[in-house]
Design a protein around this motif. Structure first.
Motif, PDB file in Angstrom:
ATOM      1  N   PHE A 159       0.812  -1.228   0.000  1.00 28.92           N
ATOM      2  CA  PHE A 159       0.000   0.000   0.000  1.00 28.92           C
ATOM      3  C   PHE A 159       0.839   1.269   0.000  1.00 28.92           C
ATOM      4  O   PHE A 159       0.314   2.357   0.214  1.00 28.92           O
ATOM      5  N   LEU A 160       2.159   1.136  -0.203  1.00 28.74           N
ATOM      6  CA  LEU A 160       3.006   2.339  -0.151  1.00 28.74           C
ATOM      7  C   LEU A 160       2.672   3.292  -1.300  1.00 28.74           C
ATOM      8  O   LEU A 160       2.150   2.885  -2.341  1.00 28.74           O
ATOM      9  N   ARG A 161       2.957   4.570  -1.061  1.00 26.26           N
ATOM     10  CA  ARG A 161       2.796   5.589  -2.111  1.00 26.26           C
ATOM     11  C   ARG A 161       4.170   6.014  -2.578  1.00 26.26           C
ATOM     12  O   ARG A 161       5.096   6.126  -1.759  1.00 26.26           O
ATOM     13  N   GLU A 162       4.307   6.277  -3.855  1.00 29.17           N
ATOM     14  CA  GLU A 162       5.573   6.819  -4.337  1.00 29.17           C
ATOM     15  C   GLU A 162       5.757   8.206  -3.729  1.00 29.17           C
ATOM     16  O   GLU A 162       4.793   8.922  -3.481  1.00 29.17           O
ATOM     17  N   LYS A 211      -6.654  -5.145  -2.069  1.00 29.92           N
ATOM     18  CA  LYS A 211      -5.765  -4.209  -2.770  1.00 29.92           C
ATOM     19  C   LYS A 211      -6.507  -3.462  -3.884  1.00 29.92           C
ATOM     20  O   LYS A 211      -6.472  -2.228  -3.958  1.00 29.92           O
ATOM     21  N   ASN A 215      -7.419   0.728  -3.776  1.00 29.12           N
ATOM     22  CA  ASN A 215      -7.012   1.709  -4.800  1.00 29.12           C
ATOM     23  C   ASN A 215      -8.233   2.286  -5.519  1.00 29.12           C
ATOM     24  O   ASN A 215      -8.282   3.486  -5.811  1.00 29.12           O
ATOM     25  N   PHE A 256      -7.406  12.481   0.324  1.00 29.13           N
ATOM     26  CA  PHE A 256      -7.804  12.045  -1.025  1.00 29.13           C
ATOM     27  C   PHE A 256      -9.084  12.718  -1.516  1.00 29.13           C
ATOM     28  O   PHE A 256      -9.829  12.171  -2.310  1.00 29.13           O
ATOM     29  N   ASN A 258      -8.626  15.964  -2.650  1.00 29.90           N
ATOM     30  CA  ASN A 258      -8.080  17.148  -3.320  1.00 29.90           C
ATOM     31  C   ASN A 258      -8.452  17.131  -4.792  1.00 29.90           C
ATOM     32  O   ASN A 258      -8.007  16.258  -5.543  1.00 29.90           O
ATOM     33  N   TYR A 263      -6.241  12.127 -11.303  1.00 32.42           N
ATOM     34  CA  TYR A 263      -5.223  11.213 -10.756  1.00 32.42           C
ATOM     35  C   TYR A 263      -4.464  10.555 -11.905  1.00 32.42           C
ATOM     36  O   TYR A 263      -4.988  10.360 -12.993  1.00 32.42           O
ATOM     37  N   GLY A 264      -3.196  10.234 -11.626  1.00 34.82           N
ATOM     38  CA  GLY A 264      -2.384   9.511 -12.612  1.00 34.82           C
ATOM     39  C   GLY A 264      -1.565   8.470 -11.877  1.00 34.82           C
ATOM     40  O   GLY A 264      -1.931   8.015 -10.800  1.00 34.82           O
ATOM     41  N   CYS A 267      -0.589   3.162 -10.934  1.00 34.35           N
ATOM     42  CA  CYS A 267      -1.510   2.226 -10.271  1.00 34.35           C
ATOM     43  C   CYS A 267      -2.990   2.554 -10.353  1.00 34.35           C
ATOM     44  O   CYS A 267      -3.770   1.702 -10.770  1.00 34.35           O
ATOM     45  N   PHE A 268      -3.415   3.773  -9.957  1.00 33.03           N
ATOM     46  CA  PHE A 268      -4.864   4.019  -9.953  1.00 33.03           C
ATOM     47  C   PHE A 268      -5.494   3.731 -11.321  1.00 33.03           C
ATOM     48  O   PHE A 268      -6.472   2.985 -11.398  1.00 33.03           O
ATOM     49  N   PHE A 326       3.664  12.491 -12.014  1.00 35.58           N
ATOM     50  CA  PHE A 326       2.223  12.317 -11.706  1.00 35.58           C
ATOM     51  C   PHE A 326       1.882  12.796 -10.309  1.00 35.58           C
ATOM     52  O   PHE A 326       0.718  13.013  -9.989  1.00 35.58           O
ATOM     53  N   LYS A 327       2.916  12.995  -9.484  1.00 38.29           N
ATOM     54  CA  LYS A 327       2.737  13.572  -8.142  1.00 38.29           C
ATOM     55  C   LYS A 327       4.109  14.065  -7.688  1.00 38.29           C
ATOM     56  O   LYS A 327       5.126  13.713  -8.306  1.00 38.29           O
ATOM     57  N   ARG A 417      -3.424  22.104  -9.347  1.00 44.11           N
ATOM     58  CA  ARG A 417      -3.400  21.359  -8.076  1.00 44.11           C
ATOM     59  C   ARG A 417      -3.843  22.211  -6.883  1.00 44.11           C
ATOM     60  O   ARG A 417      -3.621  21.836  -5.732  1.00 44.11           O
TER      61      ARG A 417
END
Ligand code: NAD
Ligand code: UGA
Length: 439
Positions: A159-162, A211, A215, A256, A258, A263-264, A267-268, A326-327, A417
């Motif tokens: 579940f980690l985020r980049e 999982k 997401n 989540f 915002n 979203y990009g 994964c999503f 993407f973020k 953003r």
């Protein structure tokens, strides 16, 4: 414990480094030899805050090594994580070619008990298929009789985020383990014990669904906020205040929500697609998720139309893009909204200049022509007819807009953003447009 991680990408490398950090002996395997060579030299092939230093330290302590041979790694490891990519096929299905490939290779070199753990994001039922693949590819002498080799398959979604991957891995909200045997459960609990995390134990299919559902739910929250932003623009409401007011309700939560340019990421988009396909195959039409995806696409298009409306003519205008990844805090360009927005601007004849603190190398491979890359935001802004912010990097919060304004042809900023407050830019003569801010 001796652990092998197959696939040393954004997830595999972070998992390997962090498992070594909490005391295990880890070998990270990748079939990209260039990547393995880089890792052996102490260089992380990806930008992820804190990762490279941690990696170097653990290599020095001899708890972390790198290899391009699954065979060698599997031989000395009791637990093998599969962390290879599961990209989208054209029809939206998850492409499980890499997972199958690795499962076959692992099976081919198994001569003692192994626990094979899916770390990659995969649709329900993949565990069963991995189990069957291993069974079919075990050397004949180990399939039955006195030499029979035992093995388990488990699911342990990540579940980690980049951008905050190390922090997320080390302090997870929960660790999910999908198991079908006590031995697998014990081993996985032992591995994660030092994290002192809440562990959810379930069967493999449920873990796989957790999982995709997580997401998809997060993507749905974002699309809900983006849909709200469209209404806010029309009625003169401020989406930031709206989500603040909603988010204080503990049942809803502020995160989540915002609104932005969509979203990009790797994964999503692909996981929403894969979950829609899994539902279809199960006989259920998940139209809610189809709408989530549609709102996300629409959000990018309406941002482009908005820019076009305010600039009137795009042809020949010079547009400065702040942020490409993407973020923030990543160099990852996979499915970045900047790709669709920039391609849209270019197709209308605009000239695009861009700056991103980390993602420009990857972006250059995507935008072969039509985009000029700048060394910093100030150089980029010179002579521009407007600025478009697409990634909310912290450094953009500290920009000297007085200096930026001086070099621009027209002082207009489109904030994809909602990073800035209008009044802070208006004082330097900017026309400011956010998303869903009531304009
Ligand atoms: P990635 O493309 O960065 O890494 C995958 C790696 O696997 C690559 O380095 C590739 O060379 C390697 N590989 C492919 N086939 C191989 C083989 N046969 N043998 C050895 N190595 C092989 O992908 P990623 O972003 O790390 O994602 C991996 C999985 O984790 C995906 O299923 C993804 O959905 C999931 N996931 C990703 C994130 C994220 O933040 N990126 C978070 C949670 C889950
Ligand atoms: C996401 C999930 O947050 C992780 O839990 C999951 O492990 C990971 O996917 C995965 O499976 O790969 P990640 O894609 O790294 O992590 O980044 P997020 O922080 O979730 O952002 C995804 C996208 O949503 C970004 O483009 C971001 O800008 C956008 N976003 C996020 C919004 O537009 N609004 C928000 O409120 C939050």
């Amino acid at each position: 414990m001796n652990i092998a991680i197959v696939g040393a990408g954004y997830v595999g490398l972070v998992t390997g480094v962090c498992l070594a950090e909490i005391g295990h002996h880890v070998v990270c395997v990748d079939n990209n030899r260039e990547k393995v060579a880089k890792l052996r030299q102490g260089t992380s092939p990806i930008y992820e805050p804190g990762l490279e230093e941690m990696m170097r330290r653990l290599v020095k302590k001899k708890r972390l090594t790198f290899s391009s041979s699954i065979q060698q790694a599997a031989k000395k490891s009791e637990v093998i994580f599969i962390a290879v990519g599961t990209p989208s096929k054209k029809n939206g299905d998850a492409d499980l070619t890499y997972v199958e490939n690795v499962a076959r290779q692992i099976a081919g070199c198994m001569d003692s008990y192994k626990l094979i753990v899916e770390k990659s994001t995969v649709p329900a039922d993949t565990g069963k298929r991995v189990q069957r693949t291993i069974m079919l590819n075990l050397p004949k002498k180990y399939r039955s009789g006195k030499n029979k080799v035992e093995f388990d398959v488990a699911s342990n979604p990540e579940f980690l985020r980049e951008g905050s991957a190390v922090e997320d891995f080390m302090n997870p909200d929960r660790v999910v383990i999908g198991v079908e045997s006590e031995r697998a459960e014990t081993l996985l609990k032992e591995i994660y014990k030092p994290l002192k995390a809440k562990i959810v134990v379930t069967n493999i299919n449920s873990a796989e669904i957790i999982k995709h559902a997580s997401n998809s739910f997060l993507a749905a929250k974002i699309s809900f906020a983006n849909a709200l932003s469209q209404i806010c623009d029309h009625v003169g409401a401020d989406v930031l205040k709206v989500v603040e007011g909603m988010g204080l309700d503990k049942r809803i939560g502020r995160s989540f929500l915002n609104a932005g340019v969509g979203y990009g990421g790797s994964c999503f988009p692909k996981d929403v697609d894969a979950f829609i396909r899994l539902s279809e195959k199960s006989g259920y039409e998940f139209s809610l998720l189809k709408e989530v995806r549609q709102i996300n696409e629409q959000q990018k298009r309406s941002f482009l139309h908005f820019i076009e409306d305010k600039l009137w003519i795009l042809k020949g205008k010079t547009i400065g893009v702040l942020g490409l990844a993407f973020k923030p805090d990543t160099d990852d360009m996979r499915c970045a909204p900047s790709i669709d927005v920039i391609n849209g601007l270019i197709s209308e004849g605009a000239r695009v200049r861009a700056y991103d603190p980390q993602a420009m190398e990857n972006a250059k491979k995507i935008f072969k022509k039509g985009v000029t890359f700048s060394q910093d935001a100030y150089m980029m802004a010179k002579g521009c007819d407007c600025l478009v912010l697409l990634t909310e990097w912290a450094e953009f919060g500290g920009l000297d807009f007085k200096r930026i304004a001086k070099g621009m042809r027209q002082t207009i900023l489109f904030d994809g953003r909602n990073m800035y407050a209008a009044k802070n830019l208006e004082k330097f003569g900017f026309e400011y447009y956010g998303i869903g801010r009531g304009v």
